[in-house]
Write an enzyme that holds these catalytic residues in place. Structure first.
Site, short mmCIF file in Angstrom:
data_model
loop_
_atom_site.label_atom_id
_atom_site.label_comp_id
_atom_site.label_asym_id
_atom_site.label_seq_id
_atom_site.Cartn_x
_atom_site.Cartn_y
_atom_site.Cartn_z
N ARG A 18 0.83 -1.21 0.00
CA ARG A 18 0.00 0.00 0.00
C ARG A 18 0.86 1.25 0.00
O ARG A 18 0.58 2.21 -0.73
CB ARG A 18 -0.95 0.00 1.20
CG ARG A 18 -2.05 -1.04 1.11
CD ARG A 18 -2.96 -1.01 2.30
NE ARG A 18 -2.17 -1.20 3.52
CZ ARG A 18 -2.58 -0.89 4.74
NH1 ARG A 18 -3.76 -0.34 4.93
NH2 ARG A 18 -1.82 -1.12 5.78
N ASN A 36 -6.29 -2.70 2.03
CA ASN A 36 -6.24 -4.15 2.23
C ASN A 36 -7.67 -4.69 2.24
O ASN A 36 -8.57 -4.05 2.79
CB ASN A 36 -5.58 -4.50 3.57
CG ASN A 36 -4.08 -4.38 3.53
OD1 ASN A 36 -3.46 -4.38 2.48
ND2 ASN A 36 -3.48 -4.27 4.70
#
Length: 90
Positions: A18, A36
């Site tokens: 990320r 996520n």
């Protein structure tokens, strides 16, 4: 404006996926988010110019740093949400 959902699967959580996607999207001028998912994947909503979004897709397909066994699926995003920046959604 081009809008896509990118789903990253493989070993993509807990490896900085990320954070590195956030940095790349900001460099490219892409807005949206990365998050996520409960199934262990990472979802990226990317919007911006066709060139910028295509460059982010190509970067993902080339292999996001630190990921293992990466699979990249891309689909057009039909929503009408407008994002002003790119962020990590927790």
């Amino acid at each position: 404006m081009k809008r896509v959902l990118i789903k990253l699967t493989g070993k993509v959580q807990g490896v900085g996926c990320r954070r590195t996607t956030l940095a790349k999207a900001r460099v490219l001028g892409v807005t949206g988010y990365v998050t996520n998912c409960v199934d262990g994947s990472v979802e990226v909503l990317a919007q911006g110019s066709h060139v910028a979004v295509d460059n982010l897709i190509a970067w993902c397909q080339a292999g996001v740093p630190c990921t293992v066994g990466l699979r990249v699926d891309v689909e057009e995003y039909q929503g009408d949400d407008i994002y002003l920046d790119f962020s990590i959604v927790r």
